[in-house]
Write a protein that holds these residues in place. Structure first.
Motif, PDB file in Angstrom:
ATOM      1  N   GLU A  92       0.852  -1.184   0.000  1.00 47.54           N
ATOM      2  CA  GLU A  92       0.000   0.000   0.000  1.00 47.54           C
ATOM      3  C   GLU A  92       0.893   1.242   0.000  1.00 47.54           C
ATOM      4  O   GLU A  92       1.627   1.473   0.946  1.00 47.54           O
ATOM      5  CB  GLU A  92      -0.864  -0.006   1.253  1.00 47.54           C
ATOM      6  CG  GLU A  92      -2.088   0.846   1.123  1.00 47.54           C
ATOM      7  CD  GLU A  92      -2.915   0.825   2.395  1.00 47.54           C
ATOM      8  OE1 GLU A  92      -3.723   1.746   2.532  1.00 47.54           O
ATOM      9  OE2 GLU A  92      -2.747  -0.076   3.220  1.00 47.54           O
ATOM     10  N   ARG A  94      -0.128   4.597  -0.836  1.00 50.96           N
ATOM     11  CA  ARG A  94      -0.784   5.916  -0.854  1.00 50.96           C
ATOM     12  C   ARG A  94      -0.067   6.837   0.128  1.00 50.96           C
ATOM     13  O   ARG A  94       0.191   6.447   1.262  1.00 50.96           O
ATOM     14  CB  ARG A  94      -2.256   5.795  -0.448  1.00 50.96           C
ATOM     15  CG  ARG A  94      -3.126   5.100  -1.474  1.00 50.96           C
ATOM     16  CD  ARG A  94      -4.545   4.970  -0.951  1.00 50.96           C
ATOM     17  NE  ARG A  94      -4.547   4.255   0.333  1.00 50.96           N
ATOM     18  CZ  ARG A  94      -5.334   4.566   1.366  1.00 50.96           C
ATOM     19  NH1 ARG A  94      -6.170   5.579   1.292  1.00 50.96           N
ATOM     20  NH2 ARG A  94      -5.276   3.869   2.487  1.00 50.96           N
ATOM     21  N   PRO A  95       0.251   8.056  -0.300  1.00 54.15           N
ATOM     22  CA  PRO A  95       0.963   9.000   0.565  1.00 54.15           C
ATOM     23  C   PRO A  95       0.294   9.170   1.925  1.00 54.15           C
ATOM     24  O   PRO A  95       0.964   9.283   2.949  1.00 54.15           O
ATOM     25  CB  PRO A  95       0.920  10.309  -0.226  1.00 54.15           C
ATOM     26  CG  PRO A  95       0.801   9.899  -1.645  1.00 54.15           C
ATOM     27  CD  PRO A  95       0.012   8.619  -1.648  1.00 54.15           C
ATOM     28  N   GLN A  96      -1.027   9.159   1.919  1.00 58.38           N
ATOM     29  CA  GLN A  96      -1.820   9.314   3.141  1.00 58.38           C
ATOM     30  C   GLN A  96      -1.498   8.194   4.136  1.00 58.38           C
ATOM     31  O   GLN A  96      -1.328   8.430   5.336  1.00 58.38           O
ATOM     32  CB  GLN A  96      -3.283   9.241   2.699  1.00 58.38           C
ATOM     33  CG  GLN A  96      -4.337   9.447   3.726  1.00 58.38           C
ATOM     34  CD  GLN A  96      -5.719   9.245   3.092  1.00 58.38           C
ATOM     35  OE1 GLN A  96      -5.873   9.293   1.866  1.00 58.38           O
ATOM     36  NE2 GLN A  96      -6.715   8.999   3.906  1.00 58.38           N
ATOM     37  N   ARG A  97      -1.396   6.967   3.629  1.00 56.54           N
ATOM     38  CA  ARG A  97      -1.092   5.802   4.470  1.00 56.54           C
ATOM     39  C   ARG A  97       0.345   5.885   4.984  1.00 56.54           C
ATOM     40  O   ARG A  97       0.620   5.588   6.140  1.00 56.54           O
ATOM     41  CB  ARG A  97      -1.307   4.516   3.663  1.00 56.54           C
ATOM     42  CG  ARG A  97      -0.849   3.257   4.377  1.00 56.54           C
ATOM     43  CD  ARG A  97      -1.556   3.043   5.704  1.00 56.54           C
ATOM     44  NE  ARG A  97      -2.954   2.735   5.514  1.00 56.54           N
ATOM     45  CZ  ARG A  97      -3.726   2.102   6.412  1.00 56.54           C
ATOM     46  NH1 ARG A  97      -3.223   1.718   7.546  1.00 56.54           N
ATOM     47  NH2 ARG A  97      -4.988   1.894   6.164  1.00 56.54           N
ATOM     48  N   ASP A  99       2.130   8.602   5.433  1.00 54.47           N
ATOM     49  CA  ASP A  99       2.143   9.660   6.460  1.00 54.47           C
ATOM     50  C   ASP A  99       1.596   9.136   7.784  1.00 54.47           C
ATOM     51  O   ASP A  99       2.127   9.438   8.852  1.00 54.47           O
ATOM     52  CB  ASP A  99       1.296  10.861   6.017  1.00 54.47           C
ATOM     53  CG  ASP A  99       1.971  11.678   4.928  1.00 54.47           C
ATOM     54  OD1 ASP A  99       3.178  11.472   4.703  1.00 54.47           O
ATOM     55  OD2 ASP A  99       1.299  12.507   4.298  1.00 54.47           O
ATOM     56  N   GLU A 100       0.528   8.355   7.704  1.00 57.87           N
ATOM     57  CA  GLU A 100      -0.107   7.791   8.890  1.00 57.87           C
ATOM     58  C   GLU A 100       0.897   6.902   9.649  1.00 57.87           C
ATOM     59  O   GLU A 100       0.967   6.946  10.880  1.00 57.87           O
ATOM     60  CB  GLU A 100      -1.332   6.970   8.466  1.00 57.87           C
ATOM     61  CG  GLU A 100      -2.267   6.607   9.592  1.00 57.87           C
ATOM     62  CD  GLU A 100      -3.417   5.694   9.143  1.00 57.87           C
ATOM     63  OE1 GLU A 100      -4.169   5.254  10.031  1.00 57.87           O
ATOM     64  OE2 GLU A 100      -3.554   5.428   7.931  1.00 57.87           O
ATOM     65  N   CYS A 101       1.672   6.130   8.907  1.00 53.29           N
ATOM     66  CA  CYS A 101       2.681   5.253   9.524  1.00 53.29           C
ATOM     67  C   CYS A 101       3.768   6.070  10.213  1.00 53.29           C
ATOM     68  O   CYS A 101       4.160   5.758  11.340  1.00 53.29           O
ATOM     69  CB  CYS A 101       3.295   4.331   8.481  1.00 53.29           C
ATOM     70  SG  CYS A 101       2.160   3.043   7.915  1.00 53.29           S
ATOM     71  N   ASP A 103       3.504   9.152  11.296  1.00 51.01           N
ATOM     72  CA  ASP A 103       2.868   9.822  12.434  1.00 51.01           C
ATOM     73  C   ASP A 103       2.757   8.877  13.625  1.00 51.01           C
ATOM     74  O   ASP A 103       2.881   9.291  14.783  1.00 51.01           O
ATOM     75  CB  ASP A 103       1.474  10.340  12.066  1.00 51.01           C
ATOM     76  CG  ASP A 103       1.536  11.550  11.133  1.00 51.01           C
ATOM     77  OD1 ASP A 103       2.628  12.134  10.993  1.00 51.01           O
ATOM     78  OD2 ASP A 103       0.500  11.894  10.546  1.00 51.01           O
TER      79      ASP A 103
END
Length: 128
Positions: A92, A94-97, A99-101, A103
Motif C-alpha cells: 500500500e 498511498r501518501p496518506q497511508r 504519512d499515517e505510519c 505519524d
C-alpha cells in the motif's frame, strides 16, 4: 586501522508477515547479511509476543488477525520497544497511508515489491 569485521551488520530482525513468498524473499535477501538473525511472525499476535529482545521490526500492514497499524501503535506504546525501530513494509503506497505510519512512529516505509538494495540499506542503517 579498524578490523574489516566492524563493517558487518549484526542484529536480530523480526519480520511480521503472513505471505510465505514475501518471507522467502526477505530470507533470501538477508542471506547476504550473515550477522543478521531473521525471525518471522505470521500474525499480529505472534509478532507482538516476539518483538521484545529484537533490534529491528519489519512490519507488513496486511495481517490476518489485526490491522498492521494496530500493531505499529501497540509496539510504539510498549516502553520496552522505545528504542526499537519499526520499518513498515507494504504494498500500500498511498501518501496518506505512509504519512499515517510515520505519524504513528514508523522509522521507515518500504513499498512492495521491495527494491533489494534499498531494503538492505534501510536495514543496515536501522541496525547500524
Amino acid at each position: 586501522s579498524m578490523p574489516l569485521m566492524s563493517s558487518v551488520v549484526i542484529g536480530s530482525v523480526l519480520y511480521i508477515e503472513d505471505n510465505e513468498a514475501d518471507i522467502d524473499a526477505m530470507r533470501d535477501l538477508l542471506s547476504r547479511r550473515p550477522g543478521i538473525t531473521l525471525q518471522c511472525a505470521r500474525s499480529a499476535a505472534e509478532g507482538l509476543a516476539m518483538a521484545h529482545d529484537i533490534d529491528l521490526v519489519l512490519l507488513d500492514l496486511d495481517l490476518p488477525d489485526r490491522p498492521g497499524m494496530d500493531v505499529l501503535r501497540a509496539l510504539m506504546a510498549d516502553s520496552r520497544m522505545r528504542h526499537t525501530p519499526v520499518v513498515v513494509v507494504s504494498a500500500e503506497s498511498r501518501p496518506q497511508r505512509i504519512d499515517e505510519c510515520f505519524d504513528a512512529g514508523a522509522a521507515q516505509f518500504l513499498t512492495k515489491p521491495l527494491d533489494p538494495q534499498l531494503t538492505l540499506r534501510t536495514i543496515d542503517a536501522s541496525l547500524g
